[in-house]
Design an enzyme around this catalytic site. Structure first.
Site, PDB file in Angstrom:
ATOM      1  CD  GLU B  67      -1.831  -2.437   1.427  1.00  0.00           C
ATOM      2  OE1 GLU B  67      -0.645  -2.641   1.679  1.00  0.00           O
ATOM      3  OE2 GLU B  67      -2.730  -3.276   1.264  1.00  0.00           O
ATOM      4  CG  HIS B 136     -12.401  -6.516   6.039  1.00  0.00           C
ATOM      5  ND1 HIS B 136     -11.512  -7.392   6.848  1.00  0.00           N
ATOM      6  CD2 HIS B 136     -11.684  -6.473   4.866  1.00  0.00           C
ATOM      7  CE1 HIS B 136     -10.675  -8.106   6.056  1.00  0.00           C
ATOM      8  NE2 HIS B 136     -10.737  -7.564   4.822  1.00  0.00           N
TER       9      HIS B 136
END
Lengths: 342, 334
Positions: B67, B136
């Site tokens: 990322e 999440h």
């Protein structure tokens, strides 16, 4: 038995550089050291709060700069790249504006010295955060490849300590996957502030990591500007011609402390530094050019005088320039005016 | 009566994202999308499905799982003239790229005195209510809105998604674009055809009212509207403002509304401590304290790290239209 001037000159010819180019490399090295010293002097005089040194990196940077195509290539440097920055076209005046943090500095006096940014010279803006600029260089290389701008490449530089950062690894990996036109040039000066190479990595030959990513790797003597030029030129040409990325490692040594705020004798000895200074690339290259007859003693003296004059003029001119004002604090936050909540 | 040709169509939020990205790729060669699984898979929500076939893998870039460099490479692309749209698969995965967003993208214009800029978008799905568990479900806006140089957009309605995503792509500065994943398929609405932009930094009154101002964003705007409608049936009038951008923030509209209703309730899914509500409350207290008829109140997540996977943990963390209606009633009756 010592080489004759003819033999020495012949050995120089294999690099494919003209006498003018050899002199330019030498002059860049002299100018780098002079400006470096000036920054430290100004700090000791209390005129500037901080300076970064690059002594020991002169050969590596002047050699690499000679392999950089001005107006075409892109440089993503780090904060010790004074010589590279001069070598690709920044002026001593611009360097001094940065040291004095004046309004006319490229970044308006916002960053530490040596954090240049210059679209004119193809030098990307960067911060002090180690390895943060490496993905930027990869992104720029991607843009060149995407636009099919063949014949252009990115040169990204960093110290040995930076190779421990995750973004360095991520960037090497991505560049190899996409065969990007980029050269990763490590200026291995053995020290990351006080951390020696032995505490930084288990594999001290940085160039060997290239194989793990799927790109060529090469190590060279970073005290030799011509060995540097050869390696960087080969790698940049390969990148420019679609051959993908290369990891280069120039081995040099940091003669000065990390910065004016560091006392290097808290972690290494004066003897150790002096031992390395015996290999100082400046007298070494000067002697080579003298021995081969590329340059005369008079020319060397004239160069040194000239470089000092240029540094003095740049110092005086930059020092006389105004600081940024408090209003400048509010500029360039976003495009247009920015009115923060008061 | 239905008309044969329509100047709009009904889309859900995820379709609005997809349509907008598609048009951006069609209209501008400088636009590239990079992220994990955006290519062959078309992103885990299928937002970029088939894009790679049409636009090529040079423009729809399946990146390694890394990322920091997804954002960092986008920064370099933007500095070198492309218009990258970087995708972080879930907002919870954004932390490794924190420095690239906060330390690099947001500061590039400033540190180079305007010479280099970062016109780029970082898109990411965020938020809970989908049984997404610890990793999440997170809301990340408060971690980033402290940062001058960065813009943060959180649209809730399909038409806003399109207008604001277009604005983000056109924007000369880096924009963090947060999409609430529970609204992806849940929320449908009319979306005008053609290219249009909604200016970043402008909030929207989604329901007018006179007795209380509710400021919210994301999924909770929809729940707040549900609660406000419930109160209306009980004879109370609540104004609901959808913030849409958390930075820049629409100070003018918030103050205007609060001066009218004289009461403020801020509702958000993120933790209460140091959240967006804290900033809005402080701003209103500084600017309009003597226009208020009640203490400012915040309805937000409890001060725990995240919502859990088990249903009771998720429900206890999140608000609901019923909890919102209770808070609104208390405020109106104060």
């Amino acid at each position: 038995m010592a080489n004759t001037p003819t033999q020495t000159r012949k050995s120089l010819e294999r690099h494919g550089l003209s006498d003018e180019q050899l002199k330019t490399i030498f002059r860049t090295m002299l100018l780098q050291r002079q400006l470096d010293n000036r920054g430290f002097q100004l700090n000791r005089q209390g005129k500037v709060p901080f300076a970064l040194g690059s002594e020991g990196h002169e050969a590596l940077q002047a050699g690499a700069a000679m392999a950089f195509a001005r107006g075409k290539d892109i440089l993503a440097p780090y904060y010790r790249d004074l010589g590279l920055s001069i070598g690709i076209g920044l002026t001593p005046y611009e360097i001094m504006l940065s040291i004095f943090a004046r309004a006319a500095d490229h970044n308006g006096g916002r960053q530490f010295p040596n954090h240049y940014s210059s679209k004119r010279a193809g030098l990307m803006s960067f911060s002090s955060i180690l390895a943060a600029h490496i993905p930027h260089a990869v992104g720029a290389a991607y843009a060149l490849q995407y636009r099919k701008e063949n014949g252009r490449a990115v040169l990204v530089t960093f110290g040995d300590g930076t190779t421990s950062e995750g973004e360095w690894h991520e960037s090497m990996n991505f560049a190899a996957v996409h065969k990007l036109p980029i050269v990763f040039l490590c200026e291995n000066n053995q020290w990351a502030i006080s951390t020696p190479l032995s505490l930084q990595m288990g594999q001290p030959d940085i160039y060997k990591r290239a194989e793990g990513y799927g790109m060529p790797g090469e190590q060279f003597d970073g005290f030799d500007p011509l060995a540097t030029y050869d390696a960087v030129k080969r790698a940049m040409d390969r990148a420019r011609n679609g051959g993908g990325p290369t990891l280069l490692e120039g081995v040099c040594y940091r003669f000065l402390a990390h910065s004016t705020d560091d006392n290097d004798l808290t972690y290494r000895t004066r003897e150790d530094v002096d031992e390395h200074r015996k290999d100082d690339p400046l007298p070494r290259f000067e002697n080579l050019l003298l021995d081969s007859g590329v340059i005369t003693a008079d020319e060397v003296a004239a160069f040194k005088k000239d470089v000092l004059r240029e540094t003095n003029e740049a110092t005086d001119k930059a020092e006389a320039m105004p600081f940024p004002t408090a209003d400048d604090l509010y500029k360039h936050v976003y495009e247009g005016a920015w009115e923060p909540w008061q | 009566m239905a008309v044969a040709t329509s100047s709009s169509k009904v889309l859900n939020n995820v379709e609005a994202v997809r349509d907008t990205l598609y048009e951006a790729l069609k209209n501008d060669d400088r636009v590239v999308i990079l992220g994990e699984d955006v290519g062959a898979r078309g992103n885990v929500f299928l937002i970029t499905k088939d894009f790679a076939k049409e636009f090529g893998t040079e423009r729809i870039i399946d990146t390694p799982i890394a990322e920091a460099s997804i954002v960092g490479i986008a920064v370099g692309m933007a500095m070198e003239g492309l218009r990258p749209i970087a995708e972080i698969q879930f907002a919870d995965f954004i932390y490794p790229s924190f420095n690239q967003i906060v330390g690099e993208a947001a500061k590039t214009r400033y540190r180079s005195n305007g010479e280099y800029t970062c016109p780029m978008v970082i898109r990411t799905p965020y938020g809970g209510g989908v049984r997404g568990a610890l990793s999440h479900s997170v809301s990340v806006e408060a971690l980033f809105y402290h940062v001058p140089g960065l813009k943060i957009v959180v649209p809730s309605f399909p038409a806003d998604v399109k207008g604001l995503l277009n604005a983000a792509i056109d924007d000369p500065d880096p924009v963090l674009f947060l999409e609430h994943k529970k609204t992806y398929r849940l929320i449908k609405g009319e979306v005008p055809d053609g290219h249009y932009v909604i200016p970043i930094g402008k909030a929207d009154v989604k329901k007018e009212g006179s007795q209380l101002t509710v400021v919210s964003y994301g999924l909770y705007v929809h729940w707040a509207l549900e609660a406000a409608n419930q109160l209306e049936s009980e004879g109370m009038s609540v104004e609901v403002i959808d913030l849409r951008s958390v930075r820049p923030m629409d100070r003018t509209l918030i103050l205007q509304s609060v001066r009218k209703t004289r009461k403020l309730l801020v509702i958000h899914e993120d933790n209460k401590f140091g959240g967006i509500g804290a900033e809005i409350s402080a701003m209103v207290a500084e600017e309009a304290l003597f226009d208020l008829d009640a203490p400012i109140r915040r309805l937000a997540a409890p001060d725990v790290p995240a919502m859990g996977y088990a249903m009771p943990l998720e429900e206890a963390y999140m608000s609901s239209p019923a909890k919102m209606a209770d808070a609104m009633r208390d405020m109106v009756k104060f």
